[in-house]
Scaffold this motif. Structure first.
Motif, short mmCIF file in Angstrom:
data_model
loop_
_atom_site.label_atom_id
_atom_site.label_comp_id
_atom_site.label_asym_id
_atom_site.label_seq_id
_atom_site.Cartn_x
_atom_site.Cartn_y
_atom_site.Cartn_z
N ASP A 57 0.41 -1.10 0.11
CA ASP A 57 -0.12 -0.11 0.09
C ASP A 57 0.27 0.91 -0.11
OD1 ASP A 57 -2.37 -1.04 -0.06
OD2 ASP A 57 -2.74 -0.87 2.41
N ALA A 58 1.54 0.79 0.45
CA ALA A 58 2.78 2.58 0.34
C ALA A 58 3.55 2.74 -0.83
CB ALA A 58 4.01 2.21 1.66
N VAL A 59 3.90 2.23 -1.30
CA VAL A 59 4.73 1.48 -2.57
C VAL A 59 3.79 2.10 -3.50
CG1 VAL A 59 5.55 0.29 -4.53
CG2 VAL A 59 6.23 -0.15 -2.10
N LYS A 60 2.21 1.35 -3.61
CA LYS A 60 1.53 2.61 -4.19
C LYS A 60 0.55 3.53 -4.04
CE LYS A 60 -1.40 -2.22 -4.59
NZ LYS A 60 -2.32 -2.88 -4.04
N GLY A 61 1.21 3.87 -3.06
CA GLY A 61 0.68 4.85 -3.09
C GLY A 61 -0.35 5.44 -2.01
N LYS A 62 -1.05 4.12 -1.48
CA LYS A 62 -1.79 4.58 -0.94
C LYS A 62 -2.10 4.85 0.71
CE LYS A 62 -4.87 1.42 -3.19
NZ LYS A 62 -5.03 -0.02 -3.45
N ASP A 63 -0.95 5.29 1.19
CA ASP A 63 -0.75 5.23 3.32
C ASP A 63 0.41 6.11 2.73
OD1 ASP A 63 -0.37 5.44 5.56
OD2 ASP A 63 0.70 3.08 5.49
N GLU A 64 0.73 7.59 2.19
CA GLU A 64 1.61 8.20 2.06
C GLU A 64 2.16 8.61 4.12
OE1 GLU A 64 1.49 11.16 0.02
OE2 GLU A 64 -0.85 10.95 -1.60
N ALA A 65 1.62 8.34 4.94
CA ALA A 65 2.02 8.36 6.11
C ALA A 65 3.34 7.83 6.36
CB ALA A 65 0.78 8.02 7.20
N ASN A 78 1.45 3.91 -9.01
CA ASN A 78 0.56 4.98 -9.59
C ASN A 78 2.25 6.33 -9.90
OD1 ASN A 78 -0.64 7.98 -7.99
ND2 ASN A 78 -0.39 7.02 -6.30
N THR A 79 1.60 6.63 -11.05
CA THR A 79 2.08 7.68 -11.63
C THR A 79 2.01 8.69 -11.22
OG1 THR A 79 0.01 7.72 -13.78
CG2 THR A 79 1.91 6.26 -13.66
N GLN A 80 1.30 8.92 -10.44
CA GLN A 80 1.43 10.59 -9.89
C GLN A 80 2.42 10.41 -8.62
OE1 GLN A 80 -2.72 11.00 -8.07
NE2 GLN A 80 -3.26 12.35 -10.37
N LEU A 81 2.70 9.92 -8.54
CA LEU A 81 4.19 9.69 -7.92
C LEU A 81 5.75 9.43 -8.29
CD1 LEU A 81 2.68 7.63 -4.49
CD2 LEU A 81 3.41 10.12 -4.52
N TYR A 82 5.63 8.69 -9.32
CA TYR A 82 6.15 7.57 -10.00
C TYR A 82 6.46 7.85 -11.50
CZ TYR A 82 6.78 5.33 -5.03
OH TYR A 82 6.37 4.91 -4.37
N SER A 83 7.75 8.58 -11.62
CA SER A 83 7.55 8.73 -13.13
C SER A 83 8.64 7.83 -13.60
CB SER A 83 7.87 9.93 -13.32
OG SER A 83 8.89 10.59 -13.10
N GLU A 84 8.88 7.24 -14.62
CA GLU A 84 9.66 6.79 -15.47
C GLU A 84 11.38 7.33 -15.98
OE1 GLU A 84 9.52 4.63 -19.25
OE2 GLU A 84 7.20 4.26 -19.74
N ILE A 85 11.54 6.88 -15.29
CA ILE A 85 13.29 7.44 -15.40
C ILE A 85 13.91 7.20 -17.61
CG2 ILE A 85 15.97 7.22 -15.25
CD1 ILE A 85 15.01 6.11 -12.62
#
Length: 95
Positions: free
Chosen positions: A51-59, A86-93
């Motif tokens: 969930d943290a990696v998916k951006g669901k649990d930013e805490a 989650n492409t809002q948190l991660y983008s391709e290098i």
């Protein structure tokens, strides 16, 4: 010559060591990636971590980098499986 070792975090926590004494528990990074991670071994797949990696649990914190690897048998097609990124948190290098 090995320049990077990987030690399981559970071993670090349990031993309480933070020095060269951890070397005896380590394996070369190349071995860990090629022979352990790509076979799905030693991966932390607890729901809270996913969930943290998916951006669901930013805490819980967000990873700085996320490496997604797809493995398939030679000559066979593959379906992308696993959690959506989650492409809002991660983008391709891009190079």
């Amino acid at each position: 010559m090995t320049n990077a070792l990987v030690v399981d975090s559970d071993i670090i926590v349990e031993s309480g060591k933070k020095d060269l004494g951890l070397y005896k528990y380590g394996v070369p990074l190349s071995h860990q990636i090629a022979l352990r991670y790509l076979q799905g071994l030693d991966l932390d797949i607890r729901p809270s971590v996913v969930d943290a990696v998916k951006g669901k649990d930013e805490a819980s914190g967000i990873c700085s980098y996320l490496l997604r690897v797809v493995v398939s048998h030679l000559g066979e097609g593959y379906e992308e499986a696993g959690p959506e990124i989650n492409t809002q948190l991660y983008s391709e290098i891009e190079s």
